[in-house]
Structure formats: C-alpha cells, structure tokens
Design a protein around this motif. Structure first.
Motif, short mmCIF file in Angstrom:
data_model
loop_
_atom_site.label_atom_id
_atom_site.label_comp_id
_atom_site.label_asym_id
_atom_site.label_seq_id
_atom_site.Cartn_x
_atom_site.Cartn_y
_atom_site.Cartn_z
N SER A 155 3.29 2.21 10.02
CA SER A 155 1.96 1.72 9.67
C SER A 155 1.13 0.69 10.24
N MET A 156 2.31 -0.18 10.77
CA MET A 156 1.43 -1.23 11.64
C MET A 156 1.63 -1.21 12.87
N GLY A 157 2.03 -0.15 13.57
CA GLY A 157 1.78 0.24 14.81
C GLY A 157 3.11 -0.52 15.69
N ILE A 158 4.14 -0.98 15.15
CA ILE A 158 5.29 -1.45 15.75
C ILE A 158 6.69 -0.79 15.22
N LYS A 159 7.84 -1.36 15.79
CA LYS A 159 9.06 -0.69 15.48
C LYS A 159 9.61 -1.49 14.25
N LYS A 182 4.52 6.14 -2.76
CA LYS A 182 5.62 6.76 -3.07
C LYS A 182 6.80 6.05 -3.71
N GLY A 183 6.49 4.73 -4.05
CA GLY A 183 7.48 3.98 -4.51
C GLY A 183 8.23 3.28 -3.38
N TYR A 184 8.98 2.06 -4.13
CA TYR A 184 9.79 1.42 -3.01
C TYR A 184 11.11 2.19 -2.32
N VAL A 185 11.66 2.99 -3.02
CA VAL A 185 12.76 3.55 -2.43
C VAL A 185 12.46 4.63 -1.43
N ALA A 186 11.34 5.20 -1.65
CA ALA A 186 10.96 6.34 -0.62
C ALA A 186 10.28 5.74 0.38
N VAL A 187 9.87 4.61 0.49
CA VAL A 187 9.18 3.99 1.70
C VAL A 187 10.32 3.39 2.51
N ALA A 246 1.34 -1.81 -8.56
CA ALA A 246 2.13 -0.75 -8.44
C ALA A 246 3.56 -1.17 -8.57
N ALA A 247 3.90 -1.91 -7.72
CA ALA A 247 5.31 -2.22 -7.44
C ALA A 247 6.06 -2.92 -8.57
N LEU A 248 5.01 -3.84 -9.26
CA LEU A 248 5.47 -4.43 -10.54
C LEU A 248 5.72 -3.64 -11.67
N ASN A 249 4.87 -2.64 -11.63
CA ASN A 249 5.08 -1.55 -12.83
C ASN A 249 6.23 -0.46 -12.60
N ASN A 250 6.38 -0.11 -11.42
CA ASN A 250 7.12 0.83 -11.16
C ASN A 250 8.61 0.52 -10.68
N ASP A 251 8.62 -0.46 -9.76
CA ASP A 251 9.70 -0.72 -8.88
C ASP A 251 10.46 -2.16 -9.29
N TRP A 252 10.10 -2.85 -10.57
CA TRP A 252 10.54 -3.92 -10.75
C TRP A 252 12.22 -3.77 -10.81
N MET A 253 12.86 -2.43 -11.35
CA MET A 253 14.13 -2.33 -11.73
C MET A 253 14.90 -2.34 -10.37
N HIS A 254 14.23 -2.30 -9.34
CA HIS A 254 15.14 -2.40 -7.75
C HIS A 254 14.85 -3.75 -7.36
N LEU A 255 14.65 -4.62 -8.20
CA LEU A 255 14.94 -6.15 -7.79
C LEU A 255 16.24 -6.41 -8.18
N GLU A 256 17.03 -7.53 -7.33
CA GLU A 256 18.12 -7.91 -7.48
C GLU A 256 18.55 -9.01 -7.99
N ASN A 257 19.90 -9.17 -8.60
CA ASN A 257 20.14 -10.70 -8.98
C ASN A 257 19.40 -11.36 -9.77
N ASP A 258 19.07 -12.69 -9.31
CA ASP A 258 18.26 -13.52 -10.00
C ASP A 258 16.83 -13.28 -10.07
N ASP A 259 16.16 -12.49 -9.11
CA ASP A 259 14.98 -11.99 -9.32
C ASP A 259 14.92 -11.39 -10.12
N LEU A 260 15.61 -10.15 -10.40
CA LEU A 260 15.73 -9.26 -11.49
C LEU A 260 15.72 -9.79 -12.85
N ARG A 301 0.85 -1.01 -0.17
CA ARG A 301 0.04 0.14 0.01
C ARG A 301 0.67 1.25 0.11
N LEU A 302 1.96 1.13 0.90
CA LEU A 302 2.85 2.22 0.80
C LEU A 302 3.64 2.51 -0.48
#
Lengths: 192, 192
Positions: free
Chosen positions: B36-40, B23-28, B103-117, B18-19
């Motif tokens: 957001s979950m009420g924890i640390k 704002k996108g992966y990097v900005a969160v 949203a993540a799939l469309n906008n933040d896929w480039m921040h995946l790493e290694n084999d995931d990318l 949701r976050l």
DNA sequence: AAATTAAACTAACAAACGTTAGTTTTGTGT
DNA sequence: ACACAAAACTAACGTTTGTTAGTTTAATTT
C-alpha cells in the motif's frame, strides 16, 4: 427422553462460532476448531467442505432470519411507531436465539466470498432501506420527531446490533424486561 | 505554506489503520501494508518494531483520549444530564479526529498482547464504570427515567461506538448538526 | 459373521505469514 | 567530492495456514 439430534456438521459450526466470537474468523484456525472438539483438523473435512462454508452457513442463516423478520414487520397493518417497536422486539428475539452467530455476522461478514458476500450485502442494504422507510414515514405522519433520519436509523440499529455483546455478559436479564426497557429507552429517550 | 511533517512511522500506522478498517488486523499482512505504501515488507522494520507495535500504538493513543475525556467530564461541576451531553459530544469529537483508528479499537483490541491488553481492558472498564455512575446518579436525582441502568448505558455506548462506521459513509454531515441531533435522539428519544 | 459406511487418524503439500540478516540505493551535511 | 545516516532492497528463515490423500478404527446393516 426427547432430545434434539445434532449432526456433526452442526456441532462443528457451533464450536466454530464460539471461537469466532472470541478472536474473529481469521484468527481461528481449523486446528483450533478441531482441538476444541477433541479431534484432528483433517477430520473436519469428513463433514464440511472447508472453513469458508462454516462462515457462510453461520452468517447467512441469521441474515435470512433478519430479512424474514423485517419483511413481516413491513407488511404489518400498523403505524410507524408500532412497527419500530416490532423491529426492536424481533431483533431481541433473534439475538437471544442466535447469540453466538451474531458475532460472526457483525464482525466477519467481509470475509464471505463471491455470491455469499454479495447476497449478504444486498440483504443488509434491503434491511436498512426498509427501516429507513419506516422512520421517514413516521416523521411525515408526525409520529416521530423531525431529526435527521440517518441519525435515528443508526442510533437504533447500532444499539440492536451490539446487543449480543453484553446480553449474556450481564447474567441473562429477562427477555421481556429487556424488550420493555429497550423499547422505552429507544422510543422515549432517557431524560424525564 | 505550513505543513505538518509526518514521520515515516506515522505514515505506516496511518496506512495500516486504513487497511485494518476494511479487513481487520489479522487479515492484513505486513506485505499488504508495505504494498500500500509502494515498498517491500522488510523495509517497514526500519521504522517499527513489528506488527504488534502498529496495533498497540493505534489503539492505546485513542484509548487515552477517551480516558482523559471521560475524566474531564467526571470533574465537571454540572448535573447528570449535562454530563451525558458532554460525553456524547466528546465521543463525537474523538470519532471525527480518529475515525480510522476507531475500527481497530472496536474490533481488534483483543489482539493486543500482555500489558497493552491489560491496560486497554482496564481503561475500558473504568470508562464504563464512570459512565454507569453518571447514569445511576441521574436516576437517583430524578433527572433520568428509572430504567435498567445497563440498558441505558449500552444503548448510548453502542451508538457512540459504532458512529465511526457510518460517519464518513454518509458524506460527512456537519459535526454540530450531528451533535445536536444525536444528543436529542439519545436523551429525548424519537417519539413525539 | 461379514460387509458396508461413517468418522476418525497420520502424513504431507504448497502457500502465506512475521521477521531477520546483509546489501544497495538515496538523501543530507560538511 | 566525500562521509554518513536513513531507508530502501533481496533473500531467506522457521512457523502456521487450509487442505488433500491414503489409511485405520468404530459403528451400523445385512
């Protein structure tokens, strides 16, 4: 030999926009931008106020282009279908001329701050509202099929807004061919 | 009262998605997610390996859905137009079920790493190649107008990929109405 | 040649980041 | 009531971030 003089500030913005396109505004650091230009991060501040200025300059310039373009189309003395055709062609022209900046406009507008953010959102809403009006007018006049206006609006807008992604990837097909095919596909569909 | 049990890990991923959409992966930050979950932030690590795992879980799950969906359509014993219709409907179904993750799939896929990318990019290429094949087949068989296949491919794909943005914004119009209008607009165009 | 301006530099700052270690609280099963 | 596991906590770590201050080098003007 006539050669357009590019200020250092413009160079910074151009470099940044290239980097923003790859990783997004937040993931690109001032040090990244500086390194790309062969200087140190602190040197950037001789030319710009800060990172935020790069983003807002980049985005708002193009946003104004769209706003002006749409206003011009709205004032055309033609029918709805002709107007939509004009919007499509206008959109393609801007995409070709500002292809780097469009990534930031599409993906990083939410990182604008204060009035810049407010202005951008307002311009975007106006743009969509103008477009929506043309579509509804077209449906009323019987020139456009009576589908849900939002579906029509966002089908066309989505396609136009994503154009920058693959326009250069696919070896720069001729702009006029692109316009012709794009108008045909969006207006007439793909089924024979 | 039957109620699906949601593990803490799934809660984290749901909150993060949701976050990320705003704002996108990097900005969160991890602290944002925790708050957001009420924890640390440190507490998150009792359930996940790190920030990167959130992103890859989120994206790859949906990516596999698309891959499976497309493979199923490719094996259908129908004509090109019917297949495209199936792709559109499949895409809409996935959008409705995974609207946050998209949203993540469309906008933040480039921040995946290694084999995931690597895996993601590969799946995406396969998906597009399958789609392209259907379109070319349709043109050859005379069921689709002979426009530039790339223009057709990306007109449809752009629309489908951006659907998640405005699907929920516009008060959740009925899925079946959406499918019907979307298929009509994309296949038959908008001009009467 | 001297003076001025533009544009680079080094060094450092406070804040925010993802993550780890160790400890305390909460909840569950016996 | 006790033992154990799950899940929270505090505190801190090493980096990286955007940005500032002060200085040096390069280019231009007088």
């Amino acid at each position: 030999m006539s050669m357009k003089t590019v200020s250092r500030k413009e160079e910074i913005i151009a470099t940044a926009s290239r980097l923003f396109k790859e990783k997004g505004y937040v993931a690109v650091s001032m040090r990244d931008i500086a390194q790309s230009m062969g200087i140190k991060a602190a040197s950037l501040y001789n030319h710009i106020d800060g990172k935020q200025e790069i983003l807002s300059t980049l985005i708002l310039e193009v946003a104004h282009e769209f706003t002006n373009g749409m206003n011009q189309v709205a004032m055309e003395n033609t029918g709805p279908i002709e107007k939509i055709k004009s919007v499509i062609e206008m959109h393609i022209d801007i995409t070709v001329n500002y292809s780097e900046a469009l990534a930031a406009l599409n993906n990083d507008w939410m990182h604008l701050e204060n009035d810049d953010l407010k202005d951008f959102v307002q311009m975007r809403e106006n743009y969509e509202e103008n477009f929506r009006h043309i579509i509804k007018d077209g449906i009323n006049k019987g020139e456009i099929r009576p589908r849900h206006p939002e579906v029509i609006l966002f089908s066309i807008l989505s396609t136009l807004r994503t154009l920058y992604v693959w326009y250069q990837k696919r070896g720069k097909l001729d702009v006029n061919v692109l316009k012709k095919d794009m108008v045909a596909v969006l207006l007439k569909g793909i089924a024979v």
